[in-house]
Motif scaffolding. Structure first.
Motif, short mmCIF file in Angstrom:
data_model
loop_
_atom_site.label_atom_id
_atom_site.label_comp_id
_atom_site.label_asym_id
_atom_site.label_seq_id
_atom_site.Cartn_x
_atom_site.Cartn_y
_atom_site.Cartn_z
N TYR A 137 -18.91 48.75 -40.37
CA TYR A 137 -18.66 49.45 -41.64
C TYR A 137 -19.79 50.41 -42.01
O TYR A 137 -19.85 50.89 -43.13
N GLN A 138 -20.67 50.69 -41.07
CA GLN A 138 -21.78 51.61 -41.39
C GLN A 138 -21.26 53.01 -41.69
O GLN A 138 -21.86 53.74 -42.47
N ALA A 139 -20.15 53.41 -41.07
CA ALA A 139 -19.61 54.74 -41.33
C ALA A 139 -19.14 54.86 -42.77
O ALA A 139 -18.99 55.97 -43.29
N LEU A 140 -18.92 53.73 -43.44
CA LEU A 140 -18.52 53.74 -44.85
C LEU A 140 -19.72 53.47 -45.77
O LEU A 140 -19.56 53.23 -46.96
N GLY A 141 -20.92 53.49 -45.19
CA GLY A 141 -22.12 53.32 -46.00
C GLY A 141 -22.54 51.88 -46.21
O GLY A 141 -23.39 51.62 -47.06
N VAL A 142 -21.95 50.95 -45.46
CA VAL A 142 -22.27 49.53 -45.64
C VAL A 142 -23.36 49.12 -44.65
O VAL A 142 -23.14 49.17 -43.44
N PRO A 143 -24.54 48.72 -45.15
CA PRO A 143 -25.61 48.29 -44.24
C PRO A 143 -25.20 47.07 -43.42
O PRO A 143 -24.32 46.30 -43.84
N VAL A 144 -25.86 46.88 -42.29
CA VAL A 144 -25.52 45.76 -41.41
C VAL A 144 -25.99 44.43 -41.99
O VAL A 144 -25.30 43.42 -41.88
N GLN A 179 -30.50 51.41 -45.70
CA GLN A 179 -29.33 52.25 -45.92
C GLN A 179 -28.88 52.83 -44.59
O GLN A 179 -29.67 53.00 -43.67
N THR A 180 -27.61 53.15 -44.52
CA THR A 180 -27.04 53.60 -43.24
C THR A 180 -27.47 55.02 -42.89
O THR A 180 -27.46 55.40 -41.73
N ARG A 188 -23.17 42.52 -40.51
CA ARG A 188 -21.83 43.00 -40.85
C ARG A 188 -21.62 44.28 -40.05
O ARG A 188 -22.09 45.35 -40.43
#
Lengths: 240, 344
Positions: free
Chosen positions: B24-31, B259-260, B21
């Protein structure tokens, strides 16, 4: 300051502006983040701004560290203020009873009474330094120095979603139930992360947040309103 | 009725994954996404899918399913894995596509040579994309099949009720698993926070994958890596493959669900070409590390991509009479194994 370029394997490059949690450092990180987003060099996949550095994730098949460093150095040379895309959000928080399981302990450790803690926490406009740990989890600062405490010696296995927490010089919101080591001084009914929303995170790095105290009845009413989809979170653009 | 696989037993941790994914890492969403993207892409190629089509990742123990569709083409990819059809009436080895019919059951047997295997199905697993991806991130309940690992009784929806009629394919040169080669890393970004002895130990000692290994990361048993002074750094961003060292000195290789951001120093980062190798390792396996430059890592990434393309280009039809000696396969296998890179 001249930033340091640090290789993070062959798919990421960190541009580091300092080693402390500092608003000036954060401003430089966010400025470079914006400059890259506005005019992305070839091969960049995504940026992650953090307290002190910007991580640039890239595709090593489409570019190289050497090319990226050159392209980013050119962007650093351009003086550019971020435009007013950031917002100030007003977040309702209930600091009472079951919503604030650690408030008494924080009072004991800081020598303050609960009402002072609530007043101090609500007196500041917090800067969102970065998101991390969980989807939509904001690291915000800076706390009034009177509230600064180390993390709990004994982290909780289960922190409820919506918890408002403090630790060190920072305050945060748990968007999901998760383990956590921060002190829980309140809770908000607002949903900070919703994958069906665009953008999915309410907050972005560079936004500002103000907390406003509400009672348990208001908490329940707002939560019901959110479930019905008719609650509007108050926010306004921040002047550049 | 929606075509799908009915879960007869879910395996230890079977999830829908893709190549991650992104954005969206800047929003804390792991890949998230496949732990071993190379094997994942081969699985999809074997059934004729785009490389990032949603498929199943199987960890440590295999699930079994019943087919709820007219004709389904599947392929399992992963060293030592196989498909056991109708309780052993038929077996199809890894790296072969095959076609199954309504009511047939199949189990994915892992064979214990790799921690992970992938099951691709022609047309893909039909789950909704969440933030642009089918990858499952269990901690936040995002993506995949209802944001979680498969459970008994689930019906995993697939896109096609009737797969195309065509010859099955197989891979002539499987990825090797007897991997004595060290996993290549680029030192940093924070190797200067460690003692010289710690960096030497990372590159010279043998580590073992501990029991504490999941999609977020794997802890390594071995020499403890000491920090020069504190280990609590101001949090910064994390890349997949980063080797972070908390206060205990026990290194953790961070994997797809990491975690990001995080607050422990990272002594080194596994290069992208060797991430698939890490994704195959299981608890108890030995691992050694060797340092390379970023330029060497970038060359390795290009080389890995060329090797993948060569493997896909050399797919051969599955012989219809299994007793025949397949001279072509022997010839191509010998030819290409001569140029297999050190990473595998």
């Amino acid at each position: 300051m001249i930033p340091r370029f640090l290789s993070v394997g062959d798919r990421a490059l960190a541009i580091e502006f300092g080693d402390a949690i500092d608003r000036g450092v954060s401003r430089q990180v966010l400025r470079l983040d914006h400059a890259i987003r506005a005019d992305p060099p070839t091969g960049i996949v995504e940026n992650v701004p953090t307290f002190r550095s910007l991580m640039v994730h890239y595709d090593p098949l489409a570019t190289s560290r050497a090319n990226l460093e050159a392209a980013i150095t050119r962007l650093l040379d351009i003086e550019r203020e971020p435009p007013a895309v950031a917002r100030l959000w007003r977040i309702p928080v209930c600091y009472e009873g079951q919503f604030a399981p650690d408030l008494a302990e924080v009072a004991q450790q800081t020598g303050l009474v609960a009402a002072d803690i609530v007043a101090l926490h609500g007196a500041v406009r917090y800067h969102v330094y970065m998101l991390g740990f969980l989807p939509g989890f904001p690291y915000m600062g800076d706390l009034p120095p009177e509230l600064a405490l180390p993390r709990r010696a004994d982290p909780r296995v289960r922190v409820p979603a919506g918890s408002i927490a403090i630790a060190t010089t920072l305050t945060a919101i748990y968007p999901y139930e998760s383990p956590g080591g921060w002190h829980l001084i309140g809770a908000t009914p607002i949903r900070f992360f919703d994958p069906s929303r665009e953008p999915p995170s309410l907050l972005a790095a560079g936004d500002m947040v103000r907390f406003e105290a509400i009672g348990p009845d208001a908490f329940v009413a707002i939560r019901r309103s959110i479930e019905h989809g008719d609650y509007v979170i108050e926010s306004e653009p921040i002047e550049p | 009725m929606t075509p799908g696989f009915k879960v007869l037993s879910p395996g230890l941790h079977t999830t829908v994954q893709d190549l991650g994914r992104v954005g969206y890492q800047a929003l804390g969403v792991p890949v998230s996404g496949a732990l071993d993207p190379l094997t994942f892409r081969l699985a999809n190629a074997l059934v004729g899918n785009a490389e990032g089509a949603a498929a199943l990742e199987i960890l440590l123990s295999g699930p079994s399913f019943e087919i709820i569709a007219d004709r389904v083409r599947v392929a399992v990819a992963g060293a030592g894995a196989s498909l056991v059809i109708d309780r052993g009436a038929r077996r199809v080895p890894a790296w072969h596509s095959t076609t199954l019919s309504r009511g047939e059951t199949f189990e994915i047997a892992l064979g214990h040579r790799s921690a992970s295997a992938y099951l691709a199905v022609e047309g893909g697993i039909a789950v909704p994309l969440i933030l642009g991806s089918a990858a499952t991130y269990v901690r936040a309940g995002l993506g995949g099949f209802h944001g979680r690992a498969l459970q008994f009784g689930d019906i995993v929806p697939i896109a096609l009720d009737r797969a195309a009629e065509r010859t099955e394919k197989r891979l002539l040169l499987p990825l090797s698993t007897t991997d004595a080669h060290p996993v290549r890393v680029v030192l940093g970004p924070q190797q200067d926070l460690f003692t010289d002895d710690a960096v030497t130990a990372l590159l010279e000692a043998e580590f073992r994958i501990s029991q504490h290994a999941d999609r977020m990361g794997m802890r390594l048993d071995g020499p403890h890596l000491r920090h020069r002074s504190g280990w609590d750094i101001v949090s910064d961003a994390i890349a997949t493959g980063a080797i972070q060292v908390p206060g205990s000195g026990q290194p953790i290789v961070l994997l797809a669900d990491h975690q990001t951001t995080g607050g422990y120093p990272k002594i080194a980062t596994v290069i992208s070409a060797d991430l698939p190798v890490i994704g195959r390792r299981q608890p108890g396996d030995a691992v050694r590390f060797a340092a390379v430059s970023v330029e060497e890592a970038e060359q390795a990434a290009h080389e890995a991509e060329r090797m993948l393309a060569a493997r896909i280009a050399s797919f051969a039809p599955v012989p219809t009479h299994s007793g025949d000696i397949d001279l072509n396969s022997l010839y191509v296998g010998n030819l290409i194994s001569g140029v297999v890179t050190a990473s595998e």
